[in-house]
Design a protein around this motif. Structure first.
Motif, PDB file in Angstrom:
ATOM      1  N   TYR A 115      19.595  32.607  -1.991  1.00 13.22           N
ATOM      2  CA  TYR A 115      18.634  32.735  -3.085  1.00 13.22           C
ATOM      3  C   TYR A 115      17.322  32.012  -2.779  1.00 13.22           C
ATOM      4  N   ASN A 116      17.253  31.382  -1.619  1.00  8.60           N
ATOM      5  CA  ASN A 116      16.023  30.714  -1.161  1.00  8.60           C
ATOM      6  C   ASN A 116      15.589  29.598  -2.112  1.00  8.60           C
ATOM      7  N   LEU A 117      16.570  28.785  -2.540  1.00  3.65           N
ATOM      8  CA  LEU A 117      16.253  27.675  -3.428  1.00  3.65           C
ATOM      9  C   LEU A 117      15.562  26.559  -2.650  1.00  3.65           C
ATOM     10  N   PRO A 118      14.575  25.903  -3.266  1.00  5.92           N
ATOM     11  CA  PRO A 118      13.915  24.762  -2.622  1.00  5.92           C
ATOM     12  C   PRO A 118      14.776  23.504  -2.783  1.00  5.92           C
ATOM     13  N   GLU A 119      14.409  22.443  -2.100  1.00  9.76           N
ATOM     14  CA  GLU A 119      15.132  21.181  -2.242  1.00  9.76           C
ATOM     15  C   GLU A 119      14.524  20.352  -3.371  1.00  9.76           C
ATOM     16  N   TRP A 120      15.361  19.533  -4.013  1.00 10.89           N
ATOM     17  CA  TRP A 120      14.873  18.609  -5.036  1.00 10.89           C
ATOM     18  C   TRP A 120      15.815  17.408  -5.116  1.00 10.89           C
ATOM     19  N   ILE A 121      15.419  16.394  -5.873  1.00 12.16           N
ATOM     20  CA  ILE A 121      16.270  15.240  -6.125  1.00 12.16           C
ATOM     21  C   ILE A 121      16.986  15.482  -7.442  1.00 12.16           C
ATOM     22  N   GLY A 122      18.291  15.674  -7.373  1.00 15.01           N
ATOM     23  CA  GLY A 122      19.072  15.996  -8.558  1.00 15.01           C
ATOM     24  C   GLY A 122      19.502  14.741  -9.306  1.00 15.01           C
ATOM     25  N   THR A 123      19.519  14.832 -10.637  1.00 13.87           N
ATOM     26  CA  THR A 123      19.860  13.655 -11.449  1.00 13.87           C
ATOM     27  C   THR A 123      20.930  13.915 -12.511  1.00 13.87           C
ATOM     28  N   ARG A 124      21.230  15.180 -12.837  1.00 17.81           N
ATOM     29  CA  ARG A 124      22.216  15.481 -13.885  1.00 17.81           C
ATOM     30  C   ARG A 124      23.210  16.540 -13.391  1.00 17.81           C
ATOM     31  N   PRO A 125      23.993  16.212 -12.388  1.00 13.89           N
ATOM     32  CA  PRO A 125      24.953  17.191 -11.863  1.00 13.89           C
ATOM     33  C   PRO A 125      26.210  17.273 -12.745  1.00 13.89           C
ATOM     34  N   HIS A 126      27.033  18.250 -12.445  1.00 13.28           N
ATOM     35  CA  HIS A 126      28.323  18.404 -13.140  1.00 13.28           C
ATOM     36  C   HIS A 126      29.446  18.426 -12.113  1.00 13.28           C
ATOM     37  N   THR A 127      30.627  18.047 -12.578  1.00 14.27           N
ATOM     38  CA  THR A 127      31.758  17.921 -11.655  1.00 14.27           C
ATOM     39  C   THR A 127      32.622  19.166 -11.593  1.00 14.27           C
ATOM     40  N   GLY A 128      32.492  20.058 -12.554  1.00 14.01           N
ATOM     41  CA  GLY A 128      33.303  21.274 -12.530  1.00 14.01           C
ATOM     42  C   GLY A 128      33.333  21.934 -13.889  1.00 14.01           C
ATOM     43  N   VAL A 129      34.291  22.865 -14.058  1.00 13.78           N
ATOM     44  CA  VAL A 129      34.402  23.633 -15.299  1.00 13.78           C
ATOM     45  C   VAL A 129      35.850  23.667 -15.768  1.00 13.78           C
ATOM     46  N   SER A 130      36.026  24.110 -16.998  1.00  9.94           N
ATOM     47  CA  SER A 130      37.367  24.279 -17.557  1.00  9.94           C
ATOM     48  C   SER A 130      38.093  25.412 -16.840  1.00  9.94           C
ATOM     49  N   SER A 131      39.408  25.424 -16.957  1.00  5.76           N
ATOM     50  CA  SER A 131      40.193  26.503 -16.350  1.00  5.76           C
ATOM     51  C   SER A 131      39.890  27.814 -17.057  1.00  5.76           C
ATOM     52  N   GLY A 132      39.998  28.898 -16.323  1.00  5.26           N
ATOM     53  CA  GLY A 132      39.777  30.211 -16.903  1.00  5.26           C
ATOM     54  C   GLY A 132      38.383  30.752 -16.688  1.00  5.26           C
ATOM     55  N   ILE A 133      37.464  29.918 -16.228  1.00  5.00           N
ATOM     56  CA  ILE A 133      36.123  30.392 -15.873  1.00  5.00           C
ATOM     57  C   ILE A 133      35.827  29.960 -14.446  1.00  5.00           C
ATOM     58  N   ARG A 134      34.842  30.576 -13.831  1.00  6.89           N
ATOM     59  CA  ARG A 134      34.587  30.330 -12.406  1.00  6.89           C
ATOM     60  C   ARG A 134      33.197  29.746 -12.205  1.00  6.89           C
ATOM     61  N   LEU A 135      33.108  28.765 -11.336  1.00  4.81           N
ATOM     62  CA  LEU A 135      31.826  28.148 -10.984  1.00  4.81           C
ATOM     63  C   LEU A 135      31.494  28.492  -9.544  1.00  4.81           C
ATOM     64  N   THR A 136      30.330  29.062  -9.335  1.00  5.62           N
ATOM     65  CA  THR A 136      29.801  29.315  -7.996  1.00  5.62           C
ATOM     66  C   THR A 136      28.682  28.317  -7.752  1.00  5.62           C
ATOM     67  N   SER A 137      28.898  27.414  -6.824  1.00  3.32           N
ATOM     68  CA  SER A 137      27.924  26.345  -6.586  1.00  3.32           C
ATOM     69  C   SER A 137      26.746  26.854  -5.758  1.00  3.32           C
ATOM     70  N   LEU A 138      25.550  26.406  -6.147  1.00  3.13           N
ATOM     71  CA  LEU A 138      24.330  26.751  -5.423  1.00  3.13           C
ATOM     72  C   LEU A 138      23.735  25.555  -4.687  1.00  3.13           C
ATOM     73  N   ALA A 139      23.867  24.360  -5.289  1.00  2.00           N
ATOM     74  CA  ALA A 139      23.337  23.129  -4.688  1.00  2.00           C
ATOM     75  C   ALA A 139      24.260  21.980  -5.064  1.00  2.00           C
ATOM     76  N   GLN A 140      24.615  21.147  -4.058  1.00  2.00           N
ATOM     77  CA  GLN A 140      25.617  20.103  -4.251  1.00  2.00           C
ATOM     78  C   GLN A 140      25.142  18.764  -3.705  1.00  2.00           C
ATOM     79  N   SER A 141      25.931  17.738  -4.017  1.00  2.00           N
ATOM     80  CA  SER A 141      25.840  16.454  -3.326  1.00  2.00           C
ATOM     81  C   SER A 141      27.215  15.797  -3.444  1.00  2.00           C
ATOM     82  N   ARG A 142      27.345  14.592  -2.901  1.00  2.00           N
ATOM     83  CA  ARG A 142      28.613  13.855  -2.972  1.00  2.00           C
ATOM     84  C   ARG A 142      28.409  12.597  -3.794  1.00  2.00           C
ATOM     85  N   HIS A 143      29.369  12.321  -4.677  1.00  2.00           N
ATOM     86  CA  HIS A 143      29.316  11.130  -5.521  1.00  2.00           C
ATOM     87  C   HIS A 143      30.728  10.582  -5.675  1.00  2.00           C
TER      88      HIS A 143
END
Length: 284
Positions: free
Chosen positions: A148-176
Protein backbone atom coordinates in the motif's frame (compact mmCIF):
# COMPACT_ATOMS: atom_id res chain seq x y z
CA UNK A 1 -13.12 -6.47 -8.43
CA UNK A 2 -14.88 -4.65 -5.57
CA UNK A 3 -16.46 -1.37 -6.59
CA UNK A 4 -15.75 1.35 -4.01
CA UNK A 5 -17.67 4.57 -3.42
CA UNK A 6 -15.52 6.90 -1.26
CA UNK A 7 -16.58 9.63 1.17
CA UNK A 8 -14.72 11.87 3.58
CA UNK A 9 -16.37 13.02 6.82
CA UNK A 10 -15.69 16.68 7.60
CA UNK A 11 -17.81 19.00 9.74
CA UNK A 12 -16.55 22.28 11.18
CA UNK A 13 -19.28 22.25 13.84
CA UNK A 14 -17.96 19.02 15.33
CA UNK A 15 -14.75 18.66 17.36
CA UNK A 16 -11.58 16.78 16.62
CA UNK A 17 -8.82 15.70 19.01
CA UNK A 18 -5.34 14.75 17.80
CA UNK A 19 -6.00 15.89 14.25
CA UNK A 20 -5.68 19.67 14.02
CA UNK A 21 -8.30 21.73 12.22
CA UNK A 22 -5.79 22.59 9.51
CA UNK A 23 -5.06 18.92 8.90
CA UNK A 24 -8.75 17.91 8.85
CA UNK A 25 -9.27 20.53 6.17
CA UNK A 26 -6.15 19.43 4.28
CA UNK A 27 -7.32 15.80 4.24
CA UNK A 28 -10.80 16.86 3.12
CA UNK A 29 -9.50 19.05 0.30
CA UNK A 30 -7.01 16.46 -0.95
CA UNK A 31 -9.57 13.65 -1.05
CA UNK A 32 -12.26 15.88 -2.56
CA UNK A 33 -9.91 16.61 -5.47
CA UNK A 34 -9.45 12.84 -5.85
CA UNK A 35 -13.19 12.32 -6.27
CA UNK A 36 -14.32 11.67 -2.67
CA UNK A 37 -17.71 13.09 -1.67
CA UNK A 38 -17.52 15.35 1.39
CA UNK A 39 -20.22 14.71 4.03
CA UNK A 40 -21.04 16.44 7.31
CA UNK A 41 -22.23 14.71 10.50
CA UNK A 42 -25.91 14.64 9.55
CA UNK A 43 -25.09 13.30 6.09
CA UNK A 44 -22.78 10.73 7.70
CA UNK A 45 -25.62 9.46 9.92
CA UNK A 46 -27.98 9.28 6.95
CA UNK A 47 -25.42 7.46 4.78
CA UNK A 48 -24.66 4.86 7.45
CA UNK A 49 -28.35 4.31 8.27
CA UNK A 50 -29.32 3.86 4.60
CA UNK A 51 -26.34 1.61 3.90
CA UNK A 52 -27.28 -0.71 6.80
CA UNK A 53 -30.82 -1.10 5.44
CA UNK A 54 -29.89 -2.25 1.96
CA UNK A 55 -27.65 -4.80 0.28
CA UNK A 56 -25.27 -3.62 -2.44
CA UNK A 57 -22.22 -4.87 -4.32
CA UNK A 58 -20.70 -1.40 -3.94
CA UNK A 59 -18.53 -0.92 -0.87
CA UNK A 60 -18.98 2.40 0.93
CA UNK A 61 -15.72 3.76 2.37
CA UNK A 62 -15.66 6.71 4.77
CA UNK A 63 -12.43 8.47 5.72
CA UNK A 64 -12.80 10.30 9.06
CA UNK A 65 -10.83 13.54 8.91
CA UNK A 66 -11.74 14.09 12.60
CA UNK A 67 -10.68 11.67 15.36
CA UNK A 68 -13.78 12.40 17.47
CA UNK A 69 -16.69 10.26 16.35
CA UNK A 70 -20.12 11.97 15.97
CA UNK A 71 -22.42 10.81 18.75
CA UNK A 72 -25.29 9.85 16.43
CA UNK A 73 -23.49 6.85 14.87
CA UNK A 74 -23.06 5.19 18.29
CA UNK A 75 -25.93 3.59 20.21
CA UNK A 76 -24.97 5.09 23.56
CA UNK A 77 -23.05 8.24 24.41
CA UNK A 78 -21.48 6.87 27.58
CA UNK A 79 -21.17 3.14 26.93
CA UNK A 80 -21.52 2.35 23.21
CA UNK A 81 -21.84 -1.29 22.17
CA UNK A 82 -21.59 -3.67 19.25
CA UNK A 83 -25.13 -2.60 18.30
CA UNK A 84 -23.91 0.87 17.31
CA UNK A 85 -24.78 1.93 13.74
CA UNK A 86 -21.05 2.27 13.02
CA UNK A 87 -20.44 -1.40 13.82
CA UNK A 88 -23.53 -2.51 11.89
CA UNK A 89 -22.15 -0.56 8.92
CA UNK A 90 -18.86 -2.47 9.21
CA UNK A 91 -20.68 -5.79 9.61
CA UNK A 92 -22.28 -5.22 6.19
CA UNK A 93 -18.82 -5.25 4.56
CA UNK A 94 -18.24 -1.50 4.32
CA UNK A 95 -15.16 0.38 5.52
CA UNK A 96 -13.99 3.25 7.69
CA UNK A 97 -10.50 4.80 7.67
CA UNK A 98 -9.55 6.11 11.14
CA UNK A 99 -6.57 8.36 11.89
CA UNK A 100 -5.18 9.94 15.06
CA UNK A 101 -5.97 8.93 18.64
CA UNK A 102 -7.46 5.66 19.92
CA UNK A 103 -10.51 4.74 17.82
CA UNK A 104 -13.80 6.06 19.25
CA UNK A 105 -12.14 7.26 22.45
CA UNK A 106 -13.58 10.73 21.88
CA UNK A 107 -17.20 11.50 20.99
CA UNK A 108 -18.19 14.78 19.31
CA UNK A 109 -21.45 16.75 19.52
CA UNK A 110 -23.05 19.35 17.26
CA UNK A 111 -22.47 22.15 19.77
CA UNK A 112 -18.72 21.50 19.62
CA UNK A 113 -18.53 19.58 22.88
CA UNK A 114 -16.21 16.62 23.16
CA UNK A 115 -16.56 13.71 25.57
CA UNK A 116 -13.84 11.16 26.29
CA UNK A 117 -14.61 7.55 27.17
CA UNK A 118 -12.49 4.71 28.50
CA UNK A 119 -10.37 2.70 26.10
CA UNK A 120 -12.86 -0.17 26.50
CA UNK A 121 -15.00 1.55 23.88
CA UNK A 122 -12.80 0.25 21.06
CA UNK A 123 -13.34 -3.31 22.34
CA UNK A 124 -17.08 -2.93 22.93
CA UNK A 125 -17.79 -1.51 19.48
CA UNK A 126 -14.93 -2.68 17.25
CA UNK A 127 -13.55 -5.80 18.94
CA UNK A 128 -10.10 -4.25 19.46
CA UNK A 129 -8.17 -5.26 22.56
CA UNK A 130 -8.51 -2.41 25.08
CA UNK A 131 -5.82 -0.44 26.93
CA UNK A 132 -3.31 0.08 24.11
CA UNK A 133 0.24 0.78 25.34
CA UNK A 134 1.48 4.37 25.13
CA UNK A 135 4.78 4.18 23.26
CA UNK A 136 7.00 6.04 20.80
CA UNK A 137 8.28 3.50 18.29
CA UNK A 138 9.29 3.77 14.66
CA UNK A 139 6.87 1.52 12.81
CA UNK A 140 7.93 -1.38 10.60
CA UNK A 141 5.86 -2.11 7.49
CA UNK A 142 4.42 -5.54 6.88
CA UNK A 143 4.19 -6.85 3.33
CA UNK A 144 0.70 -5.37 3.05
CA UNK A 145 1.93 -2.03 4.37
CA UNK A 146 4.68 -1.98 1.76
CA UNK A 147 2.27 -2.87 -1.03
CA UNK A 148 0.00 0.00 0.00
CA UNK A 149 3.11 2.22 -0.06
CA UNK A 150 2.67 3.47 3.50
CA UNK A 151 5.23 6.02 4.75
CA UNK A 152 7.12 5.61 8.02
CA UNK A 153 6.08 7.37 11.23
CA UNK A 154 6.60 7.24 15.00
CA UNK A 155 3.65 5.30 16.40
CA UNK A 156 2.23 6.08 19.84
CA UNK A 157 -1.17 4.31 20.18
CA UNK A 158 -0.80 0.74 18.91
CA UNK A 159 -3.09 -2.20 19.65
CA UNK A 160 -2.21 -5.72 20.68
CA UNK A 161 -4.90 -7.63 18.80
CA UNK A 162 -8.63 -8.26 18.38
CA UNK A 163 -11.39 -10.38 19.86
CA UNK A 164 -11.99 -13.88 18.53
CA UNK A 165 -14.24 -14.18 15.51
CA UNK A 166 -12.80 -11.22 13.61
CA UNK A 167 -9.56 -10.95 11.66
CA UNK A 168 -6.77 -8.38 11.89
CA UNK A 169 -4.45 -7.79 8.94
CA UNK A 170 -1.44 -5.85 10.15
CA UNK A 171 -0.01 -3.04 8.03
CA UNK A 172 2.60 -1.54 10.38
CA UNK A 173 4.08 -3.06 13.55
CA UNK A 174 6.64 -2.72 16.29
CA UNK A 175 7.75 -4.77 19.32
CA UNK A 176 6.82 -3.94 22.91
CA UNK A 177 7.73 -6.11 25.92
CA UNK A 178 8.48 -9.05 23.60
CA UNK A 179 5.10 -8.79 21.90
CA UNK A 180 4.12 -7.62 18.43
CA UNK A 181 1.92 -4.52 18.49
CA UNK A 182 0.03 -3.04 15.57
CA UNK A 183 0.12 0.65 14.61
CA UNK A 184 -1.85 0.30 11.38
CA UNK A 185 -4.18 -2.53 10.45
CA UNK A 186 -7.46 -3.62 8.87
CA UNK A 187 -10.09 -5.40 10.98
CA UNK A 188 -12.37 -7.54 8.82
CA UNK A 189 -15.90 -8.33 9.95
CA UNK A 190 -16.84 -10.26 6.79
CA UNK A 191 -15.00 -12.53 4.37
CA UNK A 192 -13.50 -9.45 2.65
CA UNK A 193 -10.05 -9.44 4.20
CA UNK A 194 -9.02 -5.91 3.26
CA UNK A 195 -12.32 -4.20 4.04
CA UNK A 196 -13.60 -3.10 7.44
CA UNK A 197 -12.11 -0.85 10.09
CA UNK A 198 -8.88 0.57 8.67
CA UNK A 199 -6.50 2.10 11.23
CA UNK A 200 -3.68 4.42 10.15
CA UNK A 201 -1.33 7.06 11.67
CA UNK A 202 -1.50 6.49 15.44
CA UNK A 203 0.13 9.78 16.35
CA UNK A 204 -0.94 13.45 16.76
CA UNK A 205 -1.52 14.95 13.31
CA UNK A 206 -0.87 18.59 14.17
CA UNK A 207 1.25 19.71 11.20
CA UNK A 208 0.29 19.58 7.51
CA UNK A 209 0.82 16.15 5.96
CA UNK A 210 3.10 15.74 2.98
CA UNK A 211 1.77 14.19 -0.21
CA UNK A 212 3.17 10.75 0.64
CA UNK A 213 1.04 10.59 3.80
CA UNK A 214 -2.08 11.84 2.00
CA UNK A 215 -1.61 9.39 -0.87
CA UNK A 216 -1.43 6.48 1.57
CA UNK A 217 -4.86 7.45 2.96
CA UNK A 218 -6.16 7.42 -0.60
CA UNK A 219 -4.59 4.02 -1.34
CA UNK A 220 -6.15 2.36 1.71
CA UNK A 221 -9.55 3.87 1.03
CA UNK A 222 -9.71 3.05 -2.68
CA UNK A 223 -7.77 -0.15 -3.36
CA UNK A 224 -8.96 -3.59 -2.21
CA UNK A 225 -6.23 -5.27 -4.20
CA UNK A 226 -2.94 -4.13 -2.60
CA UNK A 227 -1.13 -4.78 -5.88
CA UNK A 228 -2.98 -1.88 -7.50
CA UNK A 229 -0.79 0.82 -5.88
CA UNK A 230 2.23 -1.10 -7.15
CA UNK A 231 0.78 -1.15 -10.65
CA UNK A 232 0.19 2.60 -10.37
CA UNK A 233 3.77 3.24 -9.30
CA UNK A 234 5.09 1.04 -12.12
CA UNK A 235 2.90 2.93 -14.61
CA UNK A 236 4.14 6.25 -13.24
CA UNK A 237 7.74 5.01 -13.51
CA UNK A 238 7.11 3.83 -17.06
CA UNK A 239 5.70 7.26 -17.94
CA UNK A 240 8.77 8.98 -16.46
CA UNK A 241 11.09 6.67 -18.43
CA UNK A 242 9.15 7.46 -21.60
CA UNK A 243 9.35 11.20 -20.91
CA UNK A 244 13.08 10.91 -20.26
CA UNK A 245 13.52 8.92 -23.46
CA UNK A 246 11.61 11.58 -25.41
CA UNK A 247 13.78 14.33 -23.93
CA UNK A 248 16.96 12.39 -24.74
CA UNK A 249 15.71 11.71 -28.26
CA UNK A 250 14.88 15.39 -28.74
CA UNK A 251 18.29 16.44 -27.48
CA UNK A 252 19.95 13.80 -29.65
CA UNK A 253 18.12 15.04 -32.74
CA UNK A 254 19.02 18.63 -31.89
CA UNK A 255 22.66 17.67 -31.41
CA UNK A 256 22.62 15.64 -34.64
CA UNK A 257 21.26 18.65 -36.55
CA UNK A 258 23.92 20.87 -35.04
CA UNK A 259 26.64 18.37 -35.98
CA UNK A 260 25.25 18.14 -39.52
CA UNK A 261 25.36 21.94 -39.74
CA UNK A 262 28.94 21.97 -38.46
CA UNK A 263 29.86 19.26 -40.98
CA UNK A 264 28.32 21.28 -43.80
CA UNK A 265 30.18 24.39 -42.65
CA UNK A 266 33.49 22.49 -42.51
CA UNK A 267 32.88 21.13 -46.03
CA UNK A 268 32.26 24.66 -47.27
CA UNK A 269 35.46 25.86 -45.59
CA UNK A 270 37.42 23.01 -47.16
CA UNK A 271 35.89 23.77 -50.53
CA UNK A 272 36.88 27.42 -50.20
CA UNK A 273 40.38 26.40 -49.15
CA UNK A 274 40.59 24.17 -52.21
CA UNK A 275 39.41 26.96 -54.47
CA UNK A 276 41.92 29.34 -52.85
CA UNK A 277 44.73 26.86 -53.39
CA UNK A 278 43.74 26.37 -57.03
CA UNK A 279 43.61 30.12 -57.58
CA UNK A 280 47.10 30.53 -56.08
CA UNK A 281 48.39 27.81 -58.38
CA UNK A 282 47.05 29.59 -61.48
CA UNK A 283 48.59 32.89 -60.43
CA UNK A 284 51.98 31.25 -60.12
Amino acid sequence: MTKVKPYVYYDEKYPTHWISRNVTKQIKEFLEKEGFQVINANELEKLITETIRKTSDTEIVIVFSHDAVPSMILDNETNPTINSPLRQFLNKGHSVVWLGDIPLLHIGFEDGRKQSLSANVCQNVLGLNPNPPFVKYKVNMTLYGMMYNLPEWIGTRPHTGVSSGIRLTSLAQSRHENHTIHHAFIISYTNKRLSGFIRLYDFPLKEPLNKEFLKAIYNLAIFRNPLQPIYQRLQALENKVEQLNNRIETKFNTLKNELDNIKELINKILELKKMEKEANSIEK
